[in-house]
Design a protein around this motif. Structure first.
Motif, PDB file in Angstrom:
ATOM      1  N   THR A 180     -11.317   6.376  -0.097  1.00 60.87           N
ATOM      2  CA  THR A 180     -10.893   5.800  -1.370  1.00 60.87           C
ATOM      3  C   THR A 180     -12.090   5.528  -2.270  1.00 60.87           C
ATOM      4  O   THR A 180     -12.056   5.820  -3.467  1.00 60.87           O
ATOM      5  CB  THR A 180     -10.100   4.495  -1.137  1.00 60.87           C
ATOM      6  N   THR A 230       1.264   4.128  -2.887  1.00 63.18           N
ATOM      7  CA  THR A 230       1.014   5.524  -2.508  1.00 63.18           C
ATOM      8  C   THR A 230       2.182   6.404  -2.941  1.00 63.18           C
ATOM      9  O   THR A 230       1.987   7.531  -3.423  1.00 63.18           O
ATOM     10  CB  THR A 230       0.802   5.636  -0.986  1.00 63.18           C
ATOM     11  N   TYR A 246       0.842  -1.200   0.000  1.00 59.47           N
ATOM     12  CA  TYR A 246       0.000   0.000   0.000  1.00 59.47           C
ATOM     13  C   TYR A 246       0.880   1.255   0.000  1.00 59.47           C
ATOM     14  O   TYR A 246       0.644   2.206  -0.754  1.00 59.47           O
ATOM     15  CB  TYR A 246      -0.917  -0.019   1.215  1.00 59.47           C
ATOM     16  N   GLU A 257      -8.734   3.855   5.315  1.00 62.72           N
ATOM     17  CA  GLU A 257      -8.766   4.618   4.070  1.00 62.72           C
ATOM     18  C   GLU A 257      -9.990   4.285   3.219  1.00 62.72           C
ATOM     19  O   GLU A 257     -10.244   4.965   2.222  1.00 62.72           O
ATOM     20  CB  GLU A 257      -7.501   4.303   3.249  1.00 62.72           C
ATOM     21  N   ARG A 275      -3.721  -0.244  -5.560  1.00 65.26           N
ATOM     22  CA  ARG A 275      -3.786   0.033  -4.125  1.00 65.26           C
ATOM     23  C   ARG A 275      -5.088  -0.490  -3.521  1.00 65.26           C
ATOM     24  O   ARG A 275      -5.127  -0.854  -2.351  1.00 65.26           O
ATOM     25  CB  ARG A 275      -3.634   1.541  -3.891  1.00 65.26           C
ATOM     26  N   ASN A 278       2.124   9.737  -5.289  1.00 66.70           N
ATOM     27  CA  ASN A 278       2.638  11.024  -4.797  1.00 66.70           C
ATOM     28  C   ASN A 278       3.832  11.553  -5.593  1.00 66.70           C
ATOM     29  O   ASN A 278       4.238  12.695  -5.401  1.00 66.70           O
ATOM     30  CB  ASN A 278       3.026  10.909  -3.315  1.00 66.70           C
ATOM     31  N   ARG A 313      -3.400   3.593  -8.369  1.00 69.07           N
ATOM     32  CA  ARG A 313      -4.624   3.750  -7.569  1.00 69.07           C
ATOM     33  C   ARG A 313      -5.454   2.467  -7.585  1.00 69.07           C
ATOM     34  O   ARG A 313      -6.006   2.056  -6.566  1.00 69.07           O
ATOM     35  CB  ARG A 313      -5.465   4.924  -8.094  1.00 69.07           C
TER      36      ARG A 313
END
Length: 201
Positions: free
Chosen positions: A86, A55, A51, A82, A74, A59, A71
């Motif tokens: 999400t 991420t 995860y 989350e 994840r 980022n 995305r």
């Protein structure tokens, strides 16, 4: 790391890839390394680190397609706190016209989030919507239909499982894999069973 990965020695490749990420100065290449790390952590069952790696891809301001895929990946390793945020973000992505070609993946991801929360009915609803709105007949749709078919199989909803598996057969690439052989076998069995099951129902 590349050499070990090609041999399927994922756990052995990890330390080398982790070093490569630390030493990589180019942003796009580092994002690719993090994406690969996320996949390996996921394969090894280390979901928190998977995860975190996905991420970091998001980022690092990567190309849109890489961010989109990170995305989606994840959601396959969700962290409980989350979830609601999400799901909200994914629903927003589903409304964005530039994701029109990727709706199968977006709804697959939403389904994954609901499945992680043990809301199987909502997961099925989103997988079905993803299959219906899919504009491509590729591996992504195959992965979605496979998960949907497995859910129907587990619930003994054999008519819907048969429908999903019949479509999956033509979409999966690796015809030699154990998974393909299992689905192929189930599809043949269900072709014979479903008529009788529907008559009994």
């Amino acid at each position: 790391s590349n050499f070990l990965l090609k041999q399927g020695r994922f756990k052995e490749a990890l330390p080398y890839l982790e070093q490569a990420v630390k030493k990589e100065k180019r942003g796009r290449q580092r994002a690719r390394h993090y994406y690969l790390l996320g996949q390996i952590y996921q394969h090894e069952g280390d979901y928190p680190r998977a995860y975190e790696a996905f991420t970091k891809v998001i980022n690092s301001n990567p190309p849109y397609e890489m961010e989109f895929n990170a995305r989606i990946k994840r959601t396959e390793v969700p962290m409980g706190k989350e979830s609601s945020r999400t799901i909200k973000n994914l629903k927003s992505m589903a409304r964005d016209p530039k994701n029109k070609e990727y709706l199968d993946q977006v709804y697959y991801a939403i389904g994954n989030m609901y499945l992680a929360e043990k809301d199987t009915l909502e997961a099925i609803r989103n997988y079905e919507e993803g299959a219906e709105k899919s504009t491509r007949n590729g591996v992504e749709k195959g992965v979605l239909l496979l998960r949907l078919g497995n859910l129907y199989w587990e619930r003994a909803d054999y008519a819907n499982a048969q429908r999903c598996y019949a479509d999956v057969i033509g979409l999966l690439e690796d015809k030699e894999s154990d998974e393909y052989q299992l689905i192929s076998h189930r599809s043949v069995v269900l072709d014979e069973l479903v008529g009788h099951a529907q008559a009994v129902e």
